[in-house]
Scaffold this motif. Structure first.
Motif, PDB file in Angstrom:
ATOM      1  N   VAL A  53      -0.034  33.289  65.511  1.00  0.00           N
ATOM      2  CA  VAL A  53       1.138  32.927  65.301  1.00  0.00           C
ATOM      3  C   VAL A  53       1.411  31.651  66.437  1.00  0.00           C
ATOM      4  CG1 VAL A  53       3.656  33.539  65.517  1.00  0.00           C
ATOM      5  CG2 VAL A  53       1.918  35.132  64.884  1.00  0.00           C
ATOM      6  N   PHE A  54       2.104  30.439  65.662  1.00  0.00           N
ATOM      7  CA  PHE A  54       2.312  29.477  66.499  1.00  0.00           C
ATOM      8  C   PHE A  54       3.783  29.054  66.333  1.00  0.00           C
ATOM      9  CE2 PHE A  54      -2.097  29.256  65.235  1.00  0.00           C
ATOM     10  CZ  PHE A  54      -2.801  28.890  66.451  1.00  0.00           C
ATOM     11  N   ILE A  55       4.460  28.370  67.393  1.00  0.00           N
ATOM     12  CA  ILE A  55       5.746  28.141  67.357  1.00  0.00           C
ATOM     13  C   ILE A  55       5.983  26.542  67.636  1.00  0.00           C
ATOM     14  CG2 ILE A  55       8.179  28.150  68.224  1.00  0.00           C
ATOM     15  CD1 ILE A  55       7.555  30.216  66.354  1.00  0.00           C
ATOM     16  N   HIS A  56       6.814  25.683  66.879  1.00  0.00           N
ATOM     17  CA  HIS A  56       6.701  24.322  67.126  1.00  0.00           C
ATOM     18  C   HIS A  56       8.420  23.957  67.122  1.00  0.00           C
ATOM     19  CE1 HIS A  56       7.166  20.057  65.582  1.00  0.00           C
ATOM     20  NE2 HIS A  56       6.651  19.836  66.638  1.00  0.00           N
ATOM     21  N   PRO A  57       9.094  24.000  68.130  1.00  0.00           N
ATOM     22  CA  PRO A  57      10.648  23.646  68.258  1.00  0.00           C
ATOM     23  C   PRO A  57      10.859  22.173  68.497  1.00  0.00           C
ATOM     24  CG  PRO A  57       9.888  24.686  70.308  1.00  0.00           C
ATOM     25  CD  PRO A  57       8.645  24.293  69.501  1.00  0.00           C
ATOM     26  N   VAL A  58      12.025  21.807  68.075  1.00  0.00           N
ATOM     27  CA  VAL A  58      12.148  20.506  68.003  1.00  0.00           C
ATOM     28  C   VAL A  58      13.801  20.323  68.444  1.00  0.00           C
ATOM     29  CG1 VAL A  58      12.613  18.024  66.929  1.00  0.00           C
ATOM     30  CG2 VAL A  58      10.678  19.499  66.469  1.00  0.00           C
ATOM     31  N   ILE A  59      14.264  19.543  69.424  1.00  0.00           N
ATOM     32  CA  ILE A  59      15.711  19.447  69.593  1.00  0.00           C
ATOM     33  C   ILE A  59      16.270  18.328  68.639  1.00  0.00           C
ATOM     34  CG2 ILE A  59      17.211  19.106  71.522  1.00  0.00           C
ATOM     35  CD1 ILE A  59      15.391  20.192  73.608  1.00  0.00           C
ATOM     36  N   MET A  60      17.304  18.766  68.000  1.00  0.00           N
ATOM     37  CA  MET A  60      18.137  17.793  67.211  1.00  0.00           C
ATOM     38  C   MET A  60      19.528  17.487  67.827  1.00  0.00           C
ATOM     39  SD  MET A  60      16.987  18.591  63.346  1.00  0.00           S
ATOM     40  CE  MET A  60      17.899  20.207  63.477  1.00  0.00           C
ATOM     41  N   ARG A  61      19.573  16.349  68.924  1.00  0.00           N
ATOM     42  CA  ARG A  61      20.796  16.146  69.795  1.00  0.00           C
ATOM     43  C   ARG A  61      21.866  15.676  68.725  1.00  0.00           C
ATOM     44  NH1 ARG A  61      19.868  17.918  74.747  1.00  0.00           N
ATOM     45  NH2 ARG A  61      17.619  17.671  75.499  1.00  0.00           N
ATOM     46  N   ASP A  62      21.615  14.713  67.610  1.00  0.00           N
ATOM     47  CA  ASP A  62      22.634  13.917  67.028  1.00  0.00           C
ATOM     48  C   ASP A  62      22.190  13.982  65.537  1.00  0.00           C
ATOM     49  OD1 ASP A  62      20.405  12.527  66.815  1.00  0.00           O
ATOM     50  OD2 ASP A  62      21.038  10.950  68.364  1.00  0.00           O
ATOM     51  N   ALA A  63      23.297  13.443  64.821  1.00  0.00           N
ATOM     52  CA  ALA A  63      23.124  13.495  63.221  1.00  0.00           C
ATOM     53  C   ALA A  63      21.848  12.958  62.774  1.00  0.00           C
ATOM     54  CB  ALA A  63      24.301  13.063  62.831  1.00  0.00           C
ATOM     55  N   ALA A  64      21.411  11.541  63.639  1.00  0.00           N
ATOM     56  CA  ALA A  64      20.252  10.950  63.108  1.00  0.00           C
ATOM     57  C   ALA A  64      19.080  11.761  62.962  1.00  0.00           C
ATOM     58  CB  ALA A  64      20.290   9.650  63.981  1.00  0.00           C
ATOM     59  N   VAL A  65      18.911  12.342  64.034  1.00  0.00           N
ATOM     60  CA  VAL A  65      17.785  13.092  64.433  1.00  0.00           C
ATOM     61  C   VAL A  65      17.603  14.303  63.234  1.00  0.00           C
ATOM     62  CG1 VAL A  65      16.108  14.639  65.930  1.00  0.00           C
ATOM     63  CG2 VAL A  65      17.246  12.669  66.770  1.00  0.00           C
ATOM     64  N   THR A  66      18.784  14.931  63.031  1.00  0.00           N
ATOM     65  CA  THR A  66      18.478  15.928  62.074  1.00  0.00           C
ATOM     66  C   THR A  66      18.473  15.152  60.608  1.00  0.00           C
ATOM     67  OG1 THR A  66      20.567  16.972  63.274  1.00  0.00           O
ATOM     68  CG2 THR A  66      20.298  17.625  60.854  1.00  0.00           C
ATOM     69  N   ALA A  67      19.070  14.150  60.303  1.00  0.00           N
ATOM     70  CA  ALA A  67      18.805  13.345  58.794  1.00  0.00           C
ATOM     71  C   ALA A  67      17.474  12.978  58.785  1.00  0.00           C
ATOM     72  CB  ALA A  67      19.603  12.450  58.715  1.00  0.00           C
ATOM     73  N   GLU A  68      16.737  12.678  59.933  1.00  0.00           N
ATOM     74  CA  GLU A  68      15.229  12.434  59.770  1.00  0.00           C
ATOM     75  C   GLU A  68      14.478  13.510  59.308  1.00  0.00           C
ATOM     76  OE1 GLU A  68      11.696  10.503  62.856  1.00  0.00           O
ATOM     77  OE2 GLU A  68      13.802  10.776  63.549  1.00  0.00           O
ATOM     78  N   TYR A  69      14.455  14.627  60.062  1.00  0.00           N
ATOM     79  CA  TYR A  69      13.732  15.768  59.559  1.00  0.00           C
ATOM     80  C   TYR A  69      14.104  16.398  58.180  1.00  0.00           C
ATOM     81  CZ  TYR A  69      11.579  16.317  64.244  1.00  0.00           C
ATOM     82  OH  TYR A  69      10.809  15.918  65.386  1.00  0.00           O
TER      83      TYR A  69
END
Length: 672
Positions: A592-608
């Motif tokens: 089992v692997f986990i990959h977390p990413v912090i999305m601090r603003d709307a631009a990063v959220t839209a990218e993912y």
């Protein structure tokens, strides 16, 4: 005595020779004379040596009304050169006569306050500026410097460098000294007792902007008032000239007065936090402030406050004195902030391999008993195979009685013999052989997005009913009355529960509960369904964008069994007819692997989001091009491009030749 007399005689003779030269005067009256002739005359009168640039040419006219000595003649000569665009540059024992343009690049003397130079002599001077930025004075002084002169500022030491005629340089230095004065602008810190510093600054700033008609607004850089609020100490920082500060200080004193009522009511609208959750925190802060106010000897009832939450508008209604109100608003501003989001990608990989091998021979002979009855005489019945010979005999007897052939076990069954009903001699031999390989590869990639410090859960599976009990009550008759069964439903499938916490920097603390369950194969003797379960519950620390392994299981099970007839089964080669062998090998590998990413603003959220969306759309377009469609006569719906309204059909109805390459923005972080 003789030596002293001799020295006096020498000095008298020297002065006697020098006096006629110093007392010699010249009256210059020239009309359209060649400049070379003027230079020769000046050289004879002043006893100076000149080097003339070939470009020095022209006619000069000089009119004088009185005789001049040698120094006055030289100053007039420098003025004549300036009028005609030339300059005199001293260089050791000679003076070079060159055009003005080249003079500032030559070895003109650098002067100071003690020896500033005279008249139209070309000089360079470095002026130190103490109270004003030197760079700000360059635009002011530039129009006063001729084109062939030089004026520049050096901000590192705050000095001005000027190259021009000595008289003009003296004029510029005089102007600089008048500008470079200590300003009466100071910074005052005015603490407030009752009013809010932010509100006072807002009122005064609006007042300064709305200046009366006909009155020019003075900017802060030109000595106008400067207002800054210090929220921590509830003070106003006031800057500007003395008159402006006195006027604003009087206004601040009128604004900083206590209210007539015991409290003040204000509505604070929240942007990110929930009003109902902040009420309990703010009440605790208010109680502490209330104790401090009471300790200062405030009037009774002045420290009372109340906080209510309006869920409809997500606002707080606060009633409190100004000092407590300021503390509460400061706490609200620090709590009502945008929280970052966390995108968690999980990879659950499970690989299992099951291998089984069976080989055995079984015998049976049924003859005449001692009393003439039929009964078994010899029987080899192995239980580690799929079909025992006893089962085969019973099945054969059922067929002879007119029954149907039962379903054999999942292996190869070969045999032969004689089975007749009523016969006194029946025999049977069977060969059991089995070779099975089972490979299972399960790959799950759930994705979950949640706010910082908010628990989120995703469940992908089925809700399966399990029988937990039953009840049957027989009444007076034979039939049951009111029978019922109790059933409990359980979620079977993939479950991922996560709660992220963003720490200092880009570190993440993750509380994770992950479970994978499925319905296993039925087992003999089990009363109900059997489920297999793999679960992990842990807390880990991981950096933003990194991959962490939560856990793994590598398991291997080997079961071997051998059944044989004593003595007969030990005979080489022939003993194989009296043996039964079985072997089962089970291998399991779970990671089992986990990959977390912090999305601090709307631009990063839209990218993912864009990456995930385009990945699914590219897969759908690829299937459409390959003809994977349940109804070939109609096109399957295709997701529109990212950014198009979802309620409208896509712009193109047929995929372009390169559309799959354009939309192949597959988000595979594991390959990065």
């Amino acid at each position: 005595m003789k030596t002293t007399t001799r020295i006096l005689l020498v000095l008298v003779a020297w002065f006697a020779q020098a006096l006629p030269l110093s007392a010699e005067t010249v009256t210059l009256n020239l009309k359209d004379a060649d400049i070379s002739a003027l230079i020769n005359t000046v050289a004879e009168v002043t006893d100076r040596n000149f080097i003339i640039d070939p470009r020095v040419k022209g006619k000069v006219t000089v009119v004088s009304s009185r005789p001049m000595d040698s120094e006055e003649v030289y100053q007039v000569f420098l003025s004549i050169l300036k009028v005609h665009g030339f300059a005199a540059v001293p260089s050791g024992a000679v003076i070079k006569i060159v055009p003005d343009v080249n003079a500032k690049q030559d070895s003109i003397p650098t002067v100071g306050d003690r020896a500033p130079g005279r008249g139209d002599e070309m000089v360079t001077r470095v002026v130190q500026v103490d109270n004003v930025a030197a760079a700000q004075m360059v635009p002011i002084l530039r129009p006063l410097v001729p084109q062939q002169g030089h004026l520049a500022a050096y901000p590192a030491t705050n000095v001005l460098i000027i190259s021009d005629r000595a008289s003009n340089v003296d004029r510029l230095v005089s102007i600089i000294r008048r500008i470079d004065q200590v300003s009466d602008s100071e910074i005052e810190v005015i603490p407030l007792e009752h009013a809010s510093a932010n509100e006072v600054v807002r009122v005064l700033t609006s007042l300064e902007r709305a200046a009366p008609a006909g009155k020019a607004k003075v900017p802060a850089a030109a000595g106008g008032p400067v207002l800054v609020a210090d929220e921590r100490t509830n003070s106003v920082l006031l800057g500007g000239d003395r008159a402006a500060r006195l006027r604003l200080r009087a206004i601040i004193s009128h604004l900083d007065t206590p209210l007539d009522a015991g409290g003040n009511t204000d509505v604070v609208y929240l942007r990110y936090a929930e009003a109902e959750e902040l009420v309990s925190v703010l009440k605790g802060v208010g109680k502490i402030e209330e104790k401090e106010v009471a300790g200062k000897g405030a009037a009774p009832g002045r420290s009372e406050f109340d906080i209510q939450a309006d869920a409809a508008t997500n606002a707080l209604v606060i009633t409190a004195p100004p000092d407590i109100m300021r503390s509460l608003k400061r706490v609200i501003s620090q709590l009502d902030v945008r929280r970052a989001q966390v995108l968690v990608d999980a990879v659950i990989a499970e690989v299992s391999l099951d291998t089984a091998r069976e080989l055995g021979v079984q015998w049976v002979y049924n003859g005449v008993g001692s009393e003439g009855g039929e009964g078994p005489v010899g029987l080899i019945n192995f239980t580690n195979t799929g079909n025992t010979i006893a089962d085969v005999i019973n099945s054969a007897a059922d067929v002879l009685d007119g029954g149907t052939l039962p379903t054999p076990a999942g292996n190869i069954l070969l045999g032969g013999g004689k089975v007749e009903k009523g016969s006194s001699s029946n025999y049977l031999a069977i060969l059991n052989a089995l070779a099975s390989d089972t490979n299972t590869n399960i790959l799950s990639t759930p994705t979950l997005v949640t706010l910082d410090n908010e628990e989120a859960e995703i469940i992908i599976g089925e809700n399966v009913p399990f029988l937990t009990g039953s009840f049957t009550s027989t009444g007076a008759g034979d039939s049951a009355t009111n029978p019922f069964q109790t059933i409990q439903r359980e979620d079977i499938g993939l479950t991922l529960k996560i709660k992220p916490q963003i720490n200092e920097g880009n570190a993440l603390k993750l509380d994770i509960e992950q479970e994978v369950s499925s319905i296993a194969d039925s087992v003999a003797g089990a009363s109900d369904l059997i489920t297999s379960k793999r679960a992990i519950k842990t807390s880990v620390m991981v950096e933003d964008g990194e991959v962490v392994v939560l856990g793994g299981l590598i398991e291997e099970q080997i079961n071997e069994s051998v059944q044989k007839v004593p003595l007969l089964g030990d005979i080489p080669l022939l003993g194989l007819l009296f043996q039964s062998r079985g072997a089962d090998v089970t291998r399991k590998n779970l990671m089992v692997f986990i990959h977390p990413v912090i999305m601090r603003d709307a631009a990063v959220t839209a990218e993912y989001t864009n990456s995930k969306y385009n990945y699914l759309r590219s897969l759908q377009l690829g299937q459409d091009q390959e003809g994977v469609n349940l109804m070939p006569s109609k096109r399957q719906p295709v997701l529109p491009e990212w950014g198009e309204p979802l309620g409208q059909p896509p712009i193109h109805t047929q995929p372009k030749a390169d559309s799959q390459e354009q939309d192949a923005a597959v988000y595979e972080w594991a390959d990065e």
